[in-house]
Design an enzyme around this catalytic site. Structure first.
Site, PDB file in Angstrom:
ATOM      1  N   ASP A   1       3.144   7.542   7.576  1.00  0.00           N
ATOM      2  CA  ASP A   1       3.519   6.926   9.020  1.00  0.00           C
ATOM      3  C   ASP A   1       4.216   7.678   9.919  1.00  0.00           C
ATOM      4  O   ASP A   1       5.016   8.448   9.447  1.00  0.00           O
ATOM      5  CB  ASP A   1       4.409   5.564   8.659  1.00  0.00           C
ATOM      6  CG  ASP A   1       3.801   4.373   8.095  1.00  0.00           C
ATOM      7  OD1 ASP A   1       2.466   4.352   7.919  1.00  0.00           O
ATOM      8  OD2 ASP A   1       4.502   3.389   7.440  1.00  0.00           O
TER       9      ASP A   1
ATOM     10  N   TYR B   1       0.263   0.171  15.390  1.00  0.00           N
ATOM     11  CA  TYR B   1       1.368   0.309  14.150  1.00  0.00           C
ATOM     12  C   TYR B   1       2.334  -0.620  14.425  1.00  0.00           C
ATOM     13  O   TYR B   1       3.008  -0.573  15.399  1.00  0.00           O
ATOM     14  CB  TYR B   1       1.842   1.932  14.493  1.00  0.00           C
ATOM     15  CG  TYR B   1       2.758   2.105  13.209  1.00  0.00           C
ATOM     16  CD1 TYR B   1       2.356   2.163  11.854  1.00  0.00           C
ATOM     17  CD2 TYR B   1       4.182   2.239  13.194  1.00  0.00           C
ATOM     18  CE1 TYR B   1       3.227   2.490  10.864  1.00  0.00           C
ATOM     19  CE2 TYR B   1       5.010   2.799  12.371  1.00  0.00           C
ATOM     20  CZ  TYR B   1       4.595   2.502  11.283  1.00  0.00           C
ATOM     21  OH  TYR B   1       5.106   2.730   9.990  1.00  0.00           O
TER      22      TYR B   1
END
Length: 677
Positions: free
Chosen positions: A93, A309
């Site tokens: 991430d 995201y």
């Protein structure tokens, strides 16, 4: 996510632990693969919880593979050290915690190969290919990596040492069982709920009276509420019933006149796009979903390549994002949300339309932009996944629509020198709110569908009530504050009849208990009242915890029996209240500690502060906390007197989470502690 990357880069297959081909290998972490070593892993003497073993300062910090996912760690470690592999791409991430996950695995595997950083906010093939072509050397993220490690180690030091010290204090006071967990984010979050609960318990309702009148005008009837302006202060209440009824008797049958009738137009701009916390709050309010449930649903949608995201703290887009927005609109037109068709048709007629600077601002975006749909059309979504996707889609689409326009009318009616106020609202143009309607509170006795239908028929949205604040107007009074809909057309100086006068009793009400959405707001806004400007700035975009960790923090407090969830309200347990009341170290209950950390970690990310200096100060802080807890008087463990011998009974936890008992050891008597109502 690994499979999405592999597919976008042209790698065939769907391996269980890795996918290989075309000179590339893609593998993955399943969440965290590595965790900090327990204290006893450094020194067996640290297993015992004793004052003379505190504080615990391991040097250097050590980490181990998590047993449950050891097999996958072994796969990743072998690949990192395979002779034919020359470069490593970090595609975790894109943010501080993602950097930490990679760094811990990389270092525990003893890998020294050069690293490239892959950074993306979307898992669509186009976004992955674009990010793959724009990778930077891992050294460009050294500051972010050091900030991530420092945050993790500092939290470990505070949590381990303060938890052991507070547990030893409580045992010294007679709390026989259980761990009294303390943490930098956990404890201030619990304190928010405890302080609210104590305010409610200490609140003493005060009665008051109001006076309402119904007026008859040739063009229709309307209601007004008595008020009086005195030295710039507005009085709307009477202290006694006699005053209210006395004024009603005085005005009964008397003629009235319109002192003033004013109108104004208010424009309301579209709501900002969702970040994770705003989405969790809205989903809790509309669908009663917990923060953890909403995060899980958003993660699923992200992995299906349908949204950007989810763990973002930004409500803005970058200029580069805005260039892709037409593709996102196209995907909405091709997807399953057919009810958006009329709005998309309207948008086509006005095209090209660009998002304004209120939504597009590179300076407001750190790691990730706001939540938006992607260029992949949604098909086959059902249930809560569909609801969350629709929230995001409508919020994004609504940003392209004009302001909501409301006509506000205020009538002041005078009778024998006494004044009454009437407010009314008519929606003249729905604008963005037709696409993204605000949440409508349903009335008592109405189903949600009935409330929606009524609001739609009236062409207005109910006025939102304040959340989480002390209110001194009862709920039925709130509903009367504003007439939502048309008022009769009246002019200044016209006469009216007083059709009726009705005094009404009310009571001041305490602050509301917090819903999960309220607590998320409080966590997000924590620290904004700090005196230090630098700390306020550091807390501006984060508050307590991060968008990604707040849901887990709430669940952790429930698991540790500090709070409980009752319907849509979060309540502190007796154990949670006792913890906050007994802690002498105020810094552990305040957002100021997080503000200080975040300010310094941001400087570290920019290369302006040394990690060594930060960690040295953390060790000093922890040593001070342990000393304070050891030297502080043992807290009293309050219990009811034993009905047999009269001695105070101890409060002990039940084997059932969240339950407690009063226990008298001499009499061998146990009684359940009443739960918070």
């Amino acid at each position: 996510m690994g499979r999405a990357v592999a597919e976008a880069l042209g790698l065939p297959g769907r391996g269980r632990s890795l996918i290989e081909g075309n000179g590339l290998v893609v593998t993955w972490c399943v969440g965290h693969l590595v965790e900090a070593l327990n204290p006893e892993g450094y020194d067996p003497a640290w297993k015992a919880w004793r004052w003379d073993r505190l504080p615990i300062f391991p040097e250097p910090f050590r980490y181990v593979a998590i047993p449950q996912t050891r097999d996958q760690f072994d796969v990743v470690a072998r690949l990192l050290n395979r002779e034919d592999i020359t470069e490593v791409v970090n595609a975790t991430d894109a943010g501080r915690e993602g950097e930490l996950i990679f760094d811990l695995v990389y270092r525990l595997a003893d890998c020294t190969k050069p690293v490239l950083r892959f950074w993306t906010s979307s898992l669509t093939p186009e976004a992955i290919q674009e990010a793959y072509q724009a990778m930077k050397p891992g050294e460009a993220y050294t500051g972010l990596r050091e900030a991530a490690r420092s945050r993790q180690e500092a939290d470990w030091l505070v949590g381990i040492n303060a938890t052991r010290a507070q547990t030893l204090r409580m045992r010294r006071a007679g709390a026989e069982e259980g761990v009294w967990s303390v943490g930098r984010v956990q404890t201030p979050t619990l304190a928010l709920l405890v302080r609210r609960e104590l305010e409610i318990r200490d609140f003493k309702p005060q009665p008051f009276w109001t006076l309402r009148a119904r007026f008859a005008h040739p063009n229709g009837t309307y209601e007004g509420r008595w008020f009086k302006e005195t030295e710039g202060q507005t009085q709307e209440r009477f202290a006694t019933e006699e005053e209210a009824r006395g004024l009603a008797a005085k005005l009964e049958g008397k003629p009235g006149r319109i002192r003033s009738a004013t109108g104004r137009t208010e424009k309301k701009k579209p709501e900002l796009l969702y970040d994770l916390t705003a989405l969790q709050k809205e989903a809790n309010k509309r669908f009663n979903l917990t923060a953890e449930e909403t995060l899980g649903l958003a993660q699923n949608l992200y992995e299906k390549q349908l949204i950007s995201y989810p763990r973002t703290n930004s409500r803005h887009l970058t200029e580069a994002d805005a260039q892709k927005a037409p593709q996102w609109i196209k995907s909405l037109a091709q997807g399953q949300l057919t009810e958006l068709g009329p709005f998309l048709d309207e948008l086509r007629k006005r095209w090209p339309v660009k998002l304004d600077k209120r939504f597009v601002n590179d300076k407001e975006v750190e790691d990730h932009a706001a939540l938006v749909p992607t260029e992949k059309p949604a098909r086959g979504l059902v249930g809560d996944e569909l609801r969350i996707y629709e929230l995001i889609a409508r919020r994004f689409l609504g940003a392209y629509f004009p302001d909501r326009v409301e006509a506000k009318t205020t009538i002041i009616t005078e009778v024998e020198g006494e004044t009454f106020k009437t407010n009314g609202t008519i929606v003249k143009e729905e604008g963005w709110s037709a696409v993204d309607p605000p949440h409508r509170r349903k009335k008592v006795g109405m189903t949600a569908d009935q409330a929606e239908a009524e609001a739609g028929a009236k062409g207005h949205l109910p006025k939102a009530g304040p959340q989480g604040e002390a209110q001194d107007v009862p709920s039925e009074e709130e509903a009367d504050e504003e007439t939502e809909g048309g008022l009769p057309l009246v002019k200044k100086g016209e006469g009216v009849e007083v059709a009726s006068l009705h005094p009404k009793e009310g009571k001041t009400t305490p602050p509301k208990r917090m819903s999960e959405g309220d607590l998320l707001s409080a966590m997000q806004g924590a620290g904004r009242d700090l005196d230090d400007e630098a700390l306020r700035g550091a807390m501006k975009d984060c508050g307590l915890g991060t968008p990604a960790t707040r849901a887990n923090m709430i669940e952790t407090l429930i698991k540790r029996a500090y709070i409980e969830r009752k319907r849509n309200v979060l309540l502190p347990t007796d154990k949670g209240i006792r913890l906050i009341q007994s802690l002498p170290a105020e810094a552990l209950c305040s957002a100021e500690l997080t503000g200080n950390w975040e300010a310094r970690l941001e400087r570290m990310r920019r290369g302006e502060e040394a990690r060594e200096a930060f960690m040295a100060d953390i060790r000093g802080f922890v040593a001070g906390v342990v000393a304070d807890l050891q030297e502080a008087p043992a807290p009293q463990i309050h219990g009811s007197p034993c009905p047999k011998c009269g001695q105070p009974m101890r409060v002990i936890p039940s084997t059932r989470r969240g339950d407690f008992f009063h226990r008298c050891s001499p009499c061998n008597l146990m009684e359940p502690v009443p739960k918070t109502s």
